[in-house]
Design a protein around this motif. Sequence first.
Motif, mmCIF file in Angstrom:
data_model
loop_
_atom_site.group_PDB
_atom_site.id
_atom_site.type_symbol
_atom_site.label_atom_id
_atom_site.label_comp_id
_atom_site.label_asym_id
_atom_site.label_seq_id
_atom_site.Cartn_x
_atom_site.Cartn_y
_atom_site.Cartn_z
ATOM 1 N N MET A 177 0.827 -1.182 0.000
ATOM 2 C CA MET A 177 0.000 0.000 0.000
ATOM 3 C C MET A 177 0.872 1.246 0.000
ATOM 4 S SD MET A 177 -3.151 0.015 -0.089
ATOM 5 C CE MET A 177 -4.521 1.072 -0.006
ATOM 6 N N ALA A 178 1.964 1.218 0.696
ATOM 7 C CA ALA A 178 2.802 2.409 0.762
ATOM 8 C C ALA A 178 3.437 2.710 -0.588
ATOM 9 C CB ALA A 178 3.875 2.230 1.824
ATOM 10 N N GLY A 179 3.759 1.674 -1.358
ATOM 11 C CA GLY A 179 4.364 1.886 -2.663
ATOM 12 C C GLY A 179 3.426 2.586 -3.628
ATOM 13 N N SER A 180 2.167 2.165 -3.651
ATOM 14 C CA SER A 180 1.227 2.782 -4.576
ATOM 15 C C SER A 180 0.740 4.139 -4.067
ATOM 16 C CB SER A 180 0.025 1.858 -4.806
ATOM 17 O OG SER A 180 -0.632 1.605 -3.591
ATOM 18 N N SER B 152 -0.181 12.624 -1.805
ATOM 19 C CA SER B 152 -0.137 13.192 -0.468
ATOM 20 C C SER B 152 -1.420 12.801 0.272
ATOM 21 C CB SER B 152 -0.022 14.716 -0.573
ATOM 22 O OG SER B 152 -0.118 15.289 0.695
ATOM 23 N N LEU B 153 -1.302 11.985 1.292
ATOM 24 C CA LEU B 153 -2.453 11.551 2.071
ATOM 25 C C LEU B 153 -2.476 12.294 3.403
ATOM 26 C CD1 LEU B 153 -2.217 7.700 1.542
ATOM 27 C CD2 LEU B 153 -3.804 9.270 0.452
ATOM 28 N N PRO B 154 -3.657 12.567 3.910
ATOM 29 C CA PRO B 154 -3.729 13.167 5.246
ATOM 30 C C PRO B 154 -3.118 12.204 6.279
ATOM 31 C CG PRO B 154 -5.860 13.286 4.148
ATOM 32 C CD PRO B 154 -4.972 12.451 3.289
ATOM 33 N N GLY C 81 -2.068 6.911 8.702
ATOM 34 C CA GLY C 81 -1.961 6.116 9.927
ATOM 35 C C GLY C 81 -2.945 4.960 9.947
ATOM 36 N N LEU C 82 -4.152 5.215 9.459
ATOM 37 C CA LEU C 82 -5.161 4.155 9.404
ATOM 38 C C LEU C 82 -4.722 3.036 8.461
ATOM 39 C CD1 LEU C 82 -8.022 3.297 10.298
ATOM 40 C CD2 LEU C 82 -8.883 4.469 8.267
#
Length: 57
Positions: free
Chosen positions: A1-4, A9-11, A16-17
């Motif tokens: 998930m972090a790669g995609s 820019s995510l809140p 964290g969720l």
Amino acid sequence: MAGSALPFSLPGTVEGLLLRTKPVLAPVLSLVRVVSVPPRFRVAVQPSRPCRTRPDS
């Protein structure tokens, strides 16, 4: 998930969720996938005599 999600820019709360739910959600979804695929490839039961479909033929 972090790669995609890296280019976006995510809140902080969403990031964290995702980081907290990923370790739980990934194995569960993998297990669901493993359990759901084999029934699609089951072979239908064939009659004992392939040329005859009815016992009186």
